[in-house]
Design a protein around this motif. Structure first.
Motif, PDB file in Angstrom:
ATOM      1  N   ARG A   1      27.181  33.500 103.885  1.00 11.87           N
ATOM      2  CA  ARG A   1      27.186  32.278 103.077  1.00 11.87           C
ATOM      3  C   ARG A   1      26.651  32.544 101.664  1.00 11.87           C
ATOM      4  O   ARG A   1      25.852  31.797 101.108  1.00 11.87           O
ATOM      5  N   LEU A   2      27.117  33.653 101.105  1.00 14.69           N
ATOM      6  CA  LEU A   2      26.766  34.053  99.742  1.00 14.69           C
ATOM      7  C   LEU A   2      28.047  34.420  99.007  1.00 14.69           C
ATOM      8  O   LEU A   2      29.107  34.604  99.615  1.00 14.69           O
ATOM      9  N   SER A   3      27.930  34.561  97.695  1.00 16.79           N
ATOM     10  CA  SER A   3      29.093  34.982  96.916  1.00 16.79           C
ATOM     11  C   SER A   3      29.132  36.505  96.820  1.00 16.79           C
ATOM     12  O   SER A   3      28.105  37.183  96.936  1.00 16.79           O
ATOM     13  N   ALA A   4      30.323  37.029  96.595  1.00 15.78           N
ATOM     14  CA  ALA A   4      30.458  38.470  96.383  1.00 15.78           C
ATOM     15  C   ALA A   4      29.678  38.902  95.147  1.00 15.78           C
ATOM     16  O   ALA A   4      29.109  40.002  95.106  1.00 15.78           O
ATOM     17  N   LYS A   5      29.616  38.010  94.136  1.00 17.20           N
ATOM     18  CA  LYS A   5      28.856  38.331  92.924  1.00 17.20           C
ATOM     19  C   LYS A   5      27.387  38.519  93.250  1.00 17.20           C
ATOM     20  O   LYS A   5      26.734  39.439  92.746  1.00 17.20           O
ATOM     21  N   ALA A   6      26.831  37.643  94.111  1.00 18.80           N
ATOM     22  CA  ALA A   6      25.426  37.771  94.495  1.00 18.80           C
ATOM     23  C   ALA A   6      25.188  39.067  95.252  1.00 18.80           C
ATOM     24  O   ALA A   6      24.188  39.760  95.032  1.00 18.80           O
ATOM     25  N   LEU A   7      26.108  39.443  96.120  1.00 22.03           N
ATOM     26  CA  LEU A   7      25.950  40.675  96.880  1.00 22.03           C
ATOM     27  C   LEU A   7      25.972  41.901  95.973  1.00 22.03           C
ATOM     28  O   LEU A   7      25.218  42.856  96.183  1.00 22.03           O
ATOM     29  N   ARG A   8      26.826  41.865  94.963  1.00 22.47           N
ATOM     30  CA  ARG A   8      26.846  42.986  94.015  1.00 22.47           C
ATOM     31  C   ARG A   8      25.523  43.075  93.251  1.00 22.47           C
ATOM     32  O   ARG A   8      25.019  44.169  92.983  1.00 22.47           O
TER      33      ARG A   8
END
Length: 290
Positions: free
Chosen positions: A24-31
């Motif tokens: 439940r996070l964005s790919a941008k946050a994971l990067r």
């Protein structure tokens, strides 16, 4: 394998898109978390640069996101997520204690500023209880320094620590230590301020000052008996500039009582600063009067 699941080196891993949906996070946050060392992918394809994650990393990712919601600095988040359970919880407790102390101090500052902005300073001063106390003659060992407001907290703790250690050779501490402001200490004005520790043995104090005291502008002086007008404040109120409200309250009370200020203002530290909580009384803001 489909549904965002790929087999890498014989292990089923999630693509960043599938993992982002599960966490439940964005790919941008994971990067971002990867770049900051908070959550590294299980595998990065050397050719394409694609990131892959284990399903079990989702809980780790959610933990980072929740800590971010506490406005925890990234460096401290890294400490928490890389610690084991008990130590991680302890680090969280330390951080939250700091947050509560800061909020308590800011609440006091808001009250003070509201009074200043509305011209109703007396409404703020009325929250302080002002009393007088008679103080006997005291032998003091002291250290004086010119410094600005942002340097003051560190210096007060360090200088009083040095003087209290020195007091062991001067018959011991006889009363609460205090800091005298001989001139204004602010963002622009550098005082000076004087840290003072009352001691029992004047002769021993003077011998100590002659032998070891010169390096830090230390001296021994005898303060005559007198009366102080003071108000007691909690730890959250000590920080500059909100402490100015306490000084203002005492000054207003002194004028209303027809008393005369006879010396520089001071802060008397009667409690253990390190163990005190934000709402614990720690300090008397005082003026000598007659």
């Amino acid at each position: 394998m489909g549904d965002g699941v790929s087999e890498v080196h014989g292990e089923a891993l999630l693509t960043i898109g599938a993992f982002a949906a599960r966490a439940r996070l964005s790919a941008k946050a994971l990067r971002l978390y990867d770049r900051l060392g908070l959550l590294a992918p299980a595998h990065v394809d050397e050719t394409t640069g694609y990131r892959y994650y284990r399903a079990g990393q989702a809980e780790h990712a959610r933990l980072v996101a929740l800590l971010r919601r506490l406005d925890m600095p990234l460096a401290r988040i890294a400490e928490v997520v890389h610690a084991d359970g008990d130590r991680a919880a302890g680090l969280l407790d330390v951080y939250w204690t700091d947050v509560e102390a800061r909020v308590a101090a800011q609440r006091t500052l808001v009250d003070y500023l509201r009074g200043r902005l509305t011209g109703r300073d007396s409404d703020v001063y009325g929250k302080f209880v002002v009393e007088t106390v008679d103080v006997p003659e005291q032998v003091l060992i002291s250290e004086t320094r010119h410094l600005l407001a942002d340097e003051l907290p560190t210096w007060i703790g360090a200088s009083l620590g040095r003087l209290e250690e020195a007091a062991r050779d001067c018959g011991g501490v006889t009363a609460a230590p205090f800091v005298v402001y001989h001139s204004d200490v602010s963002a622009e004005s550098d005082g000076p301020a004087e840290s003072c520790v009352p001691v029992a043995d004047e002769a021993a104090a003077r011998a100590w000052s002659e032998e070891r005291g010169r390096a830090r502008q230390t001296r021994v002086r005898v303060e005559p008996a007198g009366r102080l007008a003071y108000t007691r404040i909690v730890k959250a109120q000590v920080e500059y500039p909100q402490i100015l409200a306490a000084f203002g309250a005492v000054e207003e009370w002194v004028a209303a009582q027809g008393l005369t200020v006879t010396g520089p203002c001071r802060e008397v530290y009667f409690a253990d600063w390190e163990t005190a909580g934000p709402e614990d009384p720690v300090c008397d803001v005082a003026f000598p009067v007659r």
